[in-house]
Structures are given as C-alpha cells and as structure tokens.
Design an enzyme around this catalytic site. Sequence first.
Site, mmCIF file in Angstrom:
data_model
loop_
_atom_site.group_PDB
_atom_site.id
_atom_site.type_symbol
_atom_site.label_atom_id
_atom_site.label_comp_id
_atom_site.label_asym_id
_atom_site.label_seq_id
_atom_site.Cartn_x
_atom_site.Cartn_y
_atom_site.Cartn_z
ATOM 1 N N ASP A 108 -6.578 80.935 -53.303
ATOM 2 C CA ASP A 108 -6.900 81.740 -54.489
ATOM 3 C C ASP A 108 -7.164 83.183 -54.102
ATOM 4 O OD1 ASP A 108 -9.228 80.958 -53.115
ATOM 5 O OD2 ASP A 108 -10.480 81.087 -54.897
ATOM 6 N N ARG B 211 -13.824 86.432 -50.408
ATOM 7 C CA ARG B 211 -15.188 85.968 -50.659
ATOM 8 C C ARG B 211 -15.399 84.569 -50.069
ATOM 9 N NH1 ARG B 211 -13.742 85.546 -56.793
ATOM 10 N NH2 ARG B 211 -12.879 83.451 -56.881
ATOM 11 N N ASP B 212 -16.548 83.976 -50.347
ATOM 12 C CA ASP B 212 -16.852 82.666 -49.762
ATOM 13 C C ASP B 212 -16.146 81.568 -50.553
ATOM 14 O OD1 ASP B 212 -18.285 83.104 -52.041
ATOM 15 O OD2 ASP B 212 -20.232 82.535 -51.234
ATOM 16 N N GLU B 213 -14.825 81.624 -50.538
ATOM 17 C CA GLU B 213 -14.026 80.645 -51.253
ATOM 18 C C GLU B 213 -12.722 80.415 -50.463
ATOM 19 O OE1 GLU B 213 -14.496 81.184 -55.391
ATOM 20 O OE2 GLU B 213 -13.206 79.514 -55.918
ATOM 21 N N TRP C 224 -4.106 72.637 -63.321
ATOM 22 C CA TRP C 224 -4.427 72.617 -61.880
ATOM 23 C C TRP C 224 -3.784 71.380 -61.235
ATOM 24 C CZ3 TRP C 224 -6.443 76.076 -64.849
ATOM 25 C CH2 TRP C 224 -6.963 77.235 -64.309
ATOM 26 N N HIS D 96 -5.806 88.233 -55.842
ATOM 27 C CA HIS D 96 -5.632 86.914 -56.432
ATOM 28 C C HIS D 96 -4.226 86.886 -57.018
ATOM 29 C CE1 HIS D 96 -9.272 84.470 -56.823
ATOM 30 N NE2 HIS D 96 -8.693 83.777 -57.778
ATOM 31 N N GLU E 276 -8.056 89.347 -59.724
ATOM 32 C CA GLU E 276 -8.389 88.065 -60.349
ATOM 33 C C GLU E 276 -8.642 88.226 -61.850
ATOM 34 O OE1 GLU E 276 -12.005 86.405 -58.779
ATOM 35 O OE2 GLU E 276 -11.466 84.403 -59.484
ATOM 36 N N ASP F 42 -3.750 77.807 -59.096
ATOM 37 C CA ASP F 42 -3.256 79.137 -58.758
ATOM 38 C C ASP F 42 -1.822 79.062 -58.232
ATOM 39 O OD1 ASP F 42 -6.100 78.943 -58.802
ATOM 40 O OD2 ASP F 42 -6.228 80.969 -58.004
HETATM 41 C C1 BGC Z 1 -10.847 80.512 -58.173
HETATM 42 C C2 BGC Z 1 -9.684 80.404 -59.088
HETATM 43 C C3 BGC Z 1 -9.575 78.958 -59.467
HETATM 44 C C4 BGC Z 1 -10.786 78.716 -60.333
HETATM 45 C C5 BGC Z 1 -10.825 77.424 -61.048
HETATM 46 C C6 BGC Z 1 -12.058 80.207 -58.990
HETATM 47 O O1 BGC Z 1 -13.240 80.339 -58.324
HETATM 48 O O2 BGC Z 1 -10.936 81.712 -57.519
HETATM 49 O O3 BGC Z 1 -8.597 81.113 -58.797
HETATM 50 O O4 BGC Z 1 -8.396 78.538 -59.958
HETATM 51 O O5 BGC Z 1 -11.963 78.970 -59.632
HETATM 52 O O6 BGC Z 1 -12.076 76.993 -61.335
#
Ligand code: BGC
Length: 920
Positions: free
Chosen positions: A488, A492-494, A558, A792, A771, A501
């Site tokens: 995504d 960041r912390d992800e 998703w 994003h 994003e 996506d």
């Molecule tokens: C992500 C998104 C993702 C979404 C869905 C986000 O935190 O960055 O791109 O699809 O959460 O919950």
Amino acid sequence: MDSRVLISKPTFEHREDAFGIGHPRPRLSWRFLTPENAEPARDWTQAAYEIEVRHEERSSENSQRYLVASAHSVLVPWPGSSLCSGDAVSVRVRAYAAAEHEQSTPSTATPTEWSPWAQAECTFLSRSDWQAVPIATPCKYEAEQGDPLRPVRFRRSFVLPSDRRVVRARLYVTAHGVYEIYLNESRVGDHVLAPGWTSYHHRLGFQTFDVTSVLLQSNDANNRIAAEVGEGWYAGRMGIRGGRPFNYGTEVSLLAQLEMTLDNGERVVIATGEDWECSSSSIETSEIYNGEVCDLRCEQWDWKKSASDHIVEHDSGWIAVKTLPFPTARIFSTDHPPIRVTEEIWPTAIITSPSGKLILDFGQNLVGVPCIKHVPPSTKITLRHAEVLEDGELGVRPLRGAKCTDVIRTGERGVYNWTPKFTFHGFRFIQVDGWDHSPLCPGDIIAKVLHTDMQRRGWFKCSDPLVNRLHENIVWSMRGNFLSVPTDCPQRDERLGWTGDIQVFGPTANFLYNTVAILSNWLEDLDAEQMVNPSGIPGLVVPDVMGDFWTPTPQAVWHDAVILTPWNLYEASEDKEILRRQYPGMVRWLREAIRRGDDGLWDPDIWQLGDWVDPAAPPGEPGSGRTDGVLVADAYLVHVTFIMANICAVLDLAQEHEQYASEAALLRETFQHKYITPLGNLANYTQAAIALAVQFNLYSSLAQLETARKSLARLVKAAKFHVSTGFAGTPMILPALVTTAQTSLAYRMLMEKHCPSWLYPVTMGATTIWERWDALLPDGSLNPGQMLSFNHYAFGAVGNWLHSTVGGISSCDGWRTILVRPIPGGGLAFANVAFEGPYGRVECSWSVESGTFHLKLLVPANTIADITLPSRTAFPVNSVPQIVGSGSHIFSVPYEGETWPPAPAPASYSGIRGKICDCP
Ligand code: BGC
C-alpha cells in the site's frame, strides 16, 4: 532464410534471467524483432517453430532439435526430457512463417535465422538436494520487551585442494530474515533485502549464485564464506496499528550451501551446520519501520576476509552456532527479479529549516536508502527521512509509529559509502543531524532507489505536461511499492500487501512493468494462506501479518483480488497456469468465504471497506464515503462471478463455466431488482455506484443505460468535474464516461486541477500518487487524517485508462490481439504509447490536426490489431472495428471532436461534501 523477422533470445517461464531456475520443464517464449534498417514484417504469422536444446553436460544427447507445428510463441511447452538439479542447457529457436500457399509445410518453408542461444541452469529442484541446515546464534534473543533483534554474522573458513581446479561453484542461499553474503570479502550478488518477503510459514524463496571466480586455490589459501542476517520481515515489527514483532519467529537464521566441482569431477560441499561460527554485527538494530543503527566503534573490519592473509588479531566474540531444524515451509527458487538499487539520486537542494535543521531535498519522493560518501572518524550522524515538510520542518506525522531513522557512528576509523543494509525508507527529505565536520554538499549524501527490479514495459506521453507528470507519478508510486510484494505504502508503520490496492492497480501495473513473476509469487502466498484458513477467507493483507488486529471478515473489492488479480495477469500474459493454480482458492472464495444474504448477494450486515477514501469521507473515517459499501460489494460480486465463468472457459471447465455464468446472470437480475428502478435510476446516486454498474454491465437495457448516462453527466457536472470516488470507483469513472459516450466529460475530469482531482496533487508539486486526494490541503498544510501516505498507487489506477483509451492500446489475451481504441479529447494534440510486450514492441501514436485524426501503429509479428478509429459517435458507441496484421500502419480519418471544454452544470451548485477548494 526468412529475414523479415529476427527471433529474440528465448526466455524461460517468467524469468528474465534463467540462472538458478527451479522448473524441470520450463516453458519457453520468444519475441519477434525487426532487423535493423528493415521495414517491420507485414502480416507475418508463425506456423511452426523449431527449438534446439543443448545439454551442457549430457554428451549422449548433447543437442536435440524439436520441430513443432504451432502458432504459439509464448510459454510453449518444454520440448525435451525433464531437467534435473544442476542441469545446464542452452536453447535457441527459429520460426517458420505461415506460408502464403496453404499446401506448404514447415519442412518446405524457409525458417528465420536462429535466435541467439539462451542459457538456463537448474538450481536445487528437491528438498533432498539440501545438506545444509539453518544456523542461528545460541545467544538468547533480545525479545523480552519486543526489542528488535541485533543482526548476526556467520562465517566459515575452508581450504580447497591446491592440486585441483574448481570448475564450477554454486552458492544456494536463503535466510529467515534478510541476508547479505560474501565469499572472500566479495559481496555475492547485488540483491538487497534478499530473500524478500514471503509467507514464511508456507513458502521460503532461495537464490543461486555462480561464485566460481571468487574462490582462492593457491597453496593453503583459506577461503572464507561470511554472511550477515538482519531481522527483516521475518522477525521484525510488521502489521497494522503499529504492527508486532516476531510474526514468523524469534530468531534469525542462515541456510547456505556452497557446491564446488573439481576438475576431476569430485564434489566439495560447504554447507551451513555446526562447524560455522557466529558473532553479533556492528549494526545494533536494523528494522523495516524504524531504520538502522550502526556503531562501528568496535568494528572487526576484517571479519569476512579470507583467513590466510588475515592477521588474526581480534577473533574474540565468535562462538559456535546452534543448528535449527530444516524449514517446514516449501523451499523454492525465486522466479521474480530481486530488489536492487536501480538508480542513484542526488539532492536538488540543501535547506536550513526554521529551527536550524539541515534538510536535504531530493526533489522526488522515492523509496530506498541513503548513502553517505564519507563518515569521518569519531562521528555520529543521524538521518531522519520523511516525504514532506510541515511548516518548513521534517513532516514526520504521516509516518505514525515508524522512526525511519538511520544512525551511523564511527570510532578511530571513518567509513566510505555507508548505507544501511536491512531497511528501506519512503522519502523525499532527509534531516541530517551531527554533520559538523564540513559544509554539507549535494554529493555527500545521495539516495539509492530500491525496488524489485522488474523489466519496464510500457510508456505513455501526450501533449499535456501535467498529465505526463501524473503518469510519471504513477510510475514512481509503482516503483516504490513493488518491493518484494505489492504494498500500500512504503513509509509509515504499515508497508503491507493490501489486497484491495493491488486489485485496483493491477491492470496499470501490468502495463508499466513485467509484473507476472512478482504478482504470481504473491498470489501463491495468498493461496497458501487462504487454503489453511478454515473459513476460506484470504488475508486482507498478503503476506498476512494482521494478527489479532482483524477478525477475519470477508471483504469485497479487497478479497476479490483472489479472482481479479490472476485474471488480470492472465490478460497480460496468457498464462493459463496461473489461473489453474489459483482456481481452487477462487472456488473457496465464492463458495465458502463470502457471507451472503438470502438473495445470494452479500450479507448486508457486514461492514465493507467499500469505496475507501472517497474524498467526501471524513478524514478519520475513510470508509464512510457517499457510496454504500454493500452496493459496491454486490456490484463486485456479480462481476467476479462473471469473470469466474470466463476463467472456467479458459480452463476448459465447460460445466463449471455454465454454472457460474447462470449464477452470475441470476445475481445480475437480483442486483437489478434490489438497486435499479425500471427507468434505470440506481438506488445510490453517486459517481462510484453508477460507474461500477456501467462498467460491470449491470443495467438491463439501453434505455436504463441512457438514464445512467444522464445521471453520470449530472453528477460529474454537479461536482464541477472534481473526482468523487475512492478505491472502487476511481478506476471506473473515466471508463464509464467513455462507455456512455461522454468522452469530453471524462477528459474534463482528468484535466481538473482543483481539489479533489488527479491533477491537483501535480499542481501542488506531487512526485508520487497520494493516498488521499487532499493529502496536502490547498493551503499547503497536511490533511489532519491519520492515514496520510504520499506514496500510494491505488488512485494511480487511472493509468490503465491513460494507456488504453488516451494512448489507445490494451489486450485481453496476452497481447496476441492488440485492441486499438484511441479516443482523443481534452484538447490533446497527440498521445504516444509504447509497449514491449510478449510478442514484440507495440507502438501507437496519434495526433489531431485540422479536423483529421492521424494514427501510426506498429504491430509485432504473430499478432493482430483490432482497431476502432475514433469518430464522433452517437450513443451507444458503434464504430466498425478493422483487423490488421503485423507491420507498420498509418491511418487518417476526418475527425470532429466533442465540444471542448464541455458545458458546466446549468445552475450554480451550492457545494459538494468534501469539497475543499474554492474553484468557481
Ligand atoms: C491502507 C490501504 C488499505 C486500507 C484498507 C490502509 O491503511 O493503507 O491502502 O487498502 O488500509 O483498510
């Protein structure tokens, strides 16, 4: 000799380089090239091919030729006997054109010249090839407080017989963690963060390297193999809401096997096992989210140097390793290209912030690592990375819990070209602290761009510089987010493989780069995880590190990636095997995992992410847009069921095809009954809802579609051409306007510059896709929302429309048929697209000059183009297509474009929810 076409070096499976291939019967592909100074071959199609396979070591059947009457030139079956571990082959191909006279056969026709030889070497094909066992440090891991693991160094020395020559040496290697490996101080390979991220419980990739030239063989020459392993994705903190450490295990380990063949045929194996030693690294911590801390004050500089010329001055700290059981996961040779440094970028400015901080601006939001040319002795430099500035200072709020900070500290000795090893950052700016020794110059710290090094395939250019920059931003966001898995965001912390996506961005990605290997690898992880889930629900992110943060709930859009992403890959590559492999998971998704209501559509009580990040959604609630998530889910369900019927047809599953087709038709009727009035009004009157219904063919009559057309026009004009869609609606809105013959409205939306729109970020200086439509507010301040990535790719899904409609080329059958449908508009004077496809280069360039549309088209051999030239068509679009074969083609037709710009809404509009700018 047929000299009209040249055959490219054949490729094996989806590999760009077939060294270390893990397939005993690799499928072969070749492309058709135009000889220099020649005209592209006209109407050239293949009737047969001949493959020559030369086994490098099997003298009995050294060379075999196989003549096959077939038009296929992409992923043709392996013609010879199956390959074994270590087998090396060379392959070349020539092709026979379909003769003008039907009677002629390949044997009477003249072939093309042979292609260049392509080499392939099989790696370990079986688990039993591994003698190595994983090794780890016996020291207790530092996990008590969830602290990051300190990277570990491993090494072993060995002497080779001095009276023998090593004729072949191969290193097979992987890690639980991320590794760098050296032989006699030479770095082996240029892979970064290898072996990459997979769902380690199920699958672990390994790499193969040819290391013959780095072995030392003089008398008593002591060779040394050494490696360093960081926690990476394996043990590092990953996930949502800050993530958690140790998703797969609590200790890092190395698995390596060096196999050498001596000139007398003897085999010597050095494999990880109990005779290795380990020590802790001078890197104290290296985390994906937080960055790397390296302290060289006590560095043992020669730890990887071969021992003979190494003065043993300081070997303390090295202890025997402990061995671990062989991984239970499937171990396989990675097919997709590695993560590599693909570009180096110098800062464009050095800024002193209002608080006096030194900040480098690279002028481009990118993903990678910094490189410091020289860190002098006794220095500590701290580098903090961020994508934006806020009030002139480093804007770290969007990074949430990720520190994105690298620290390098030196002792008596300085260091050159220091770069962190086991992390990456998404950044445009670096704040440099501790740079006191000299004025900071641009070349002192540069950025190394990192991503999975896929081959670039598609290019787009038009006469509007802002649209071109938008396209460039899409490419940069793709580069930044294809780092081992499609993510995504990179900062960041992800940084997770969010299914939704890539589901929406897939078609754009598949045009820009050769994504087949990386996405097909990712789909295997998706499948492995889905298949062990009793509910049949795949990960919402893949690899799945959601842990307890998410109670598995099926989600349309998703999880529909289970069906749509393999389908899009099939459309891009014609690889049926991907569909065959993913098929059981698709069935589970449709049959078991989706929670349905009594009517067969989605259970309306499940909360859906829906049209995520609709610009009207409040900053803190990106899922609360104006389009009903259940309607979005239902529309998708009808669509994926139809696609499933198509997939069954491709896989020759006639009965299943019938079944899904009639189910889809029934669901479509149910959808109509539930949401569409007889006149064609949709229950949810939004751009996203109507666009989905148009693109998924959910209206039952042309009269209803006419209502949809008018509704879309009203909505688009009422929104003053601003985008009003999120993840689900954004890829659909412009195609829906084209489907309903309202091209000028589509272009008008594309060209809108106020917020929210595609070009608004470009006017705000964006160099990647954001994003949120309004990640940066018009006054330059940051959006107050929590989710605030400036990199994003999801909204970059508009790229597919730029390629297929503005540029004018697309394909549904792996580019065997090129659909040419350029639709000019928006005042554009020209557009050009090029695509290095599976058959060869496709080019399409158009221009509009004084009422005439000119098209120049290059069609590769063995393909056809199905062309619809633009005309001012009535609704519905009904121009007659024209089919041409390979060659260079030119067309000119009278062209009267739609009125540009289109008229605005008749009455002034009081303002849309979520509208932020004051445009008239
Ligand atoms: C992500 C998104 C993702 C979404 C869905 C986000 O935190 O960055 O791109 O699809 O959460 O919950």
